[in-house]
Write an enzyme that holds these catalytic residues in place. Structure first.
Site, PDB file in Angstrom:
ATOM      1  N   ASN A  24     -74.358  -9.826  17.397  1.00 47.34           N
ATOM      2  CA  ASN A  24     -74.324 -11.274  17.570  1.00 47.34           C
ATOM      3  C   ASN A  24     -74.202 -11.876  16.183  1.00 47.34           C
ATOM      4  OD1 ASN A  24     -74.667 -13.977  18.027  1.00 47.34           O
ATOM      5  ND2 ASN A  24     -76.726 -13.825  18.886  1.00 47.34           N
ATOM      6  N   PRO A  25     -73.001 -12.280  15.759  1.00 48.77           N
ATOM      7  CA  PRO A  25     -72.816 -12.739  14.384  1.00 48.77           C
ATOM      8  C   PRO A  25     -73.598 -14.000  14.043  1.00 48.77           C
ATOM      9  CG  PRO A  25     -70.858 -13.200  15.717  1.00 48.77           C
ATOM     10  CD  PRO A  25     -71.752 -12.326  16.550  1.00 48.77           C
ATOM     11  N   GLY A  28     -79.992 -14.868  13.463  1.00 50.46           N
ATOM     12  CA  GLY A  28     -80.615 -15.002  12.155  1.00 50.46           C
ATOM     13  C   GLY A  28     -79.865 -15.918  11.227  1.00 50.46           C
ATOM     14  N   GLY A  82     -81.137 -10.207  16.964  1.00 51.14           N
ATOM     15  CA  GLY A  82     -82.543 -10.461  17.238  1.00 51.14           C
ATOM     16  C   GLY A  82     -82.950 -10.010  18.622  1.00 51.14           C
ATOM     17  N   VAL A  86     -81.108  -7.875  21.827  1.00 52.64           N
ATOM     18  CA  VAL A  86     -81.695  -6.662  22.394  1.00 52.64           C
ATOM     19  C   VAL A  86     -81.871  -6.838  23.896  1.00 52.64           C
ATOM     20  CG1 VAL A  86     -83.701  -5.128  22.409  1.00 52.64           C
ATOM     21  CG2 VAL A  86     -82.866  -6.043  20.245  1.00 52.64           C
ATOM     22  N   ASP A 304     -85.804 -15.557  25.514  1.00 52.12           N
ATOM     23  CA  ASP A 304     -84.695 -16.158  26.246  1.00 52.12           C
ATOM     24  C   ASP A 304     -85.104 -16.561  27.663  1.00 52.12           C
ATOM     25  OD1 ASP A 304     -83.037 -15.840  24.104  1.00 52.12           O
ATOM     26  OD2 ASP A 304     -81.666 -14.413  25.057  1.00 52.12           O
TER      27      ASP A 304
END
Length: 327
Positions: A24-25, A28, A82, A86, A304
């Site tokens: 996931n670019p 963070g 993050g 996951v 989430d």
């Protein structure tokens, strides 16, 4: 470890020749992209082949993950990002037996904390993957219901999680964060906490544990932990064990704003469970219902959104398999 637990929670080594790496670019605040580049270089230096997986949406990413999991040439699925990333991977990887590696690059990184993975050092995290040591772990599973009343039943729609599921004050804060456009970054969460705290009052819940116990009354929040922490190190379930076949349940009951603030003050150390408003339980599963005035009350896990209440949350023994540092 007893012989029984050794069978239930296998550990050993997996030869790592080829991996699928999902990134996931944006995780963070952009850290994940740099971490992915560092990890890829580390894998290349070790002669490990890398298939990059990066969908344009969560649905496409899951589809691509599903494809690589089915490829017998892939020795491990590796997530760069993050806890939310996951979690997305767990929806496809749970119970497959394919090891999951993590290059921590999010804002919370609670999976990494639980499994002693290097945080802020993508090369070191990649070397953990290359080493190939894995452990079996429990995972949490959330089942949605078909209605709000006591007669509602699971629909068959399920969601996996690795750390903690929560509802109550925390989920209201997350709802508010998701609706805000300003400020950006971590400050958005802090502003949401303050706004929600000053309008918050205890919420009527009914929580039915699988052993017949029923928790019925106003609560501030309820957390169901497969692991100890969420939210970037908040030890809401400080005694949770990811390999015991049980959920650790922490309930903060009716509390004034002052008493609630005192309880929350101890969550990073896990001392909040000593406060009189806090109760703890252990169970294999629980059904969680909001029974107050009509409104949507949601369950969140791994940071989430998962599903609106009511839900049934359970632990699934040895459903996970993580690549971790050698003991």
């Amino acid at each position: 470890m007893t012989e029984t637990s050794a069978r239930a929670y296998p550990l050993g080594y997996q030869a790592i020749r080829n991996i699928a790496m999902v990134t996931n670019p944006k995780a963070g605040h952009g850290i994940a992209q740099k971490a992915a580049e560092t990890a890829a270089a580390t894998f290349a230096d070790a002669g490990v082949g890398v298939i990059n997986v990066q969908g344009s949406s969560s649905e496409q990413s899951r589809s691509l993950i599903r494809e690589v999991i089915a490829d017998e040439r892939i020795d491990a699925l590796v997530v760069v990002g993050g806890d939310g990333m996951v979690n997305l991977a767990l929806q496809e990887q749970a119970q497959t037996g394919l090891p999951l590696g993590i290059i921590p690059a999010g804002t919370g990184n609670d999976h990494a904390r639980e499994y002693n993975l290097p945080i802020g050092d993508a090369a070191a995290a990649a070397k953990v993957v290359i080493d190939g040591f894995y452990v079996g772990t429990d995972l949490g599973r959330i089942s949605e219901h078909d209605g709000a009343g006591p007669a509602s039943s699971p629909t068959g729609t399920q969601h996996w999680f690795g750390t903690v599921m929560c509802s109550g004050f925390d989920s209201l804060v997350s709802d508010r964060v998701n609706s805000m456009r300003w400020p950006h970054g971590k400050n958005r969460y802090n502003v949401a906490i303050v706004r929600e705290f000053f309008r918050f009052h205890s919420l009527p819940f009914v929580i039915e544990l699988d052993d017949g116990r029923v928790l019925d009354g106003p609560i501030t929040l309820a957390a169901f932990g497969n692991t100890k922490s969420y939210g970037g190190g908040m030890k809401m379930c400080p005694n949770a064990d990811h390999a015991d076949g049980l959920l650790d349940i922490t309930v903060i009951g009716r509390a004034s704003r002052r008493r609630a603030a005192l309880a929350f003050a101890g969550v990073f150390k896990g001392t909040h469970i000593k406060e009189p408003e806090v109760s703890t339980y252990r169970a294999k599963s629980a059904t969680v219902r909001y029974v107050g005035p009509p409104r949507t009350m949601n369950a969140y896990a791994d940071g989430d959104f998962m599903a609106p209440l009511p839900v049934t949350v359970e632990v699934v023994q040895a459903a996970g398999k993580y690549l971790v540092p050698r003991p």
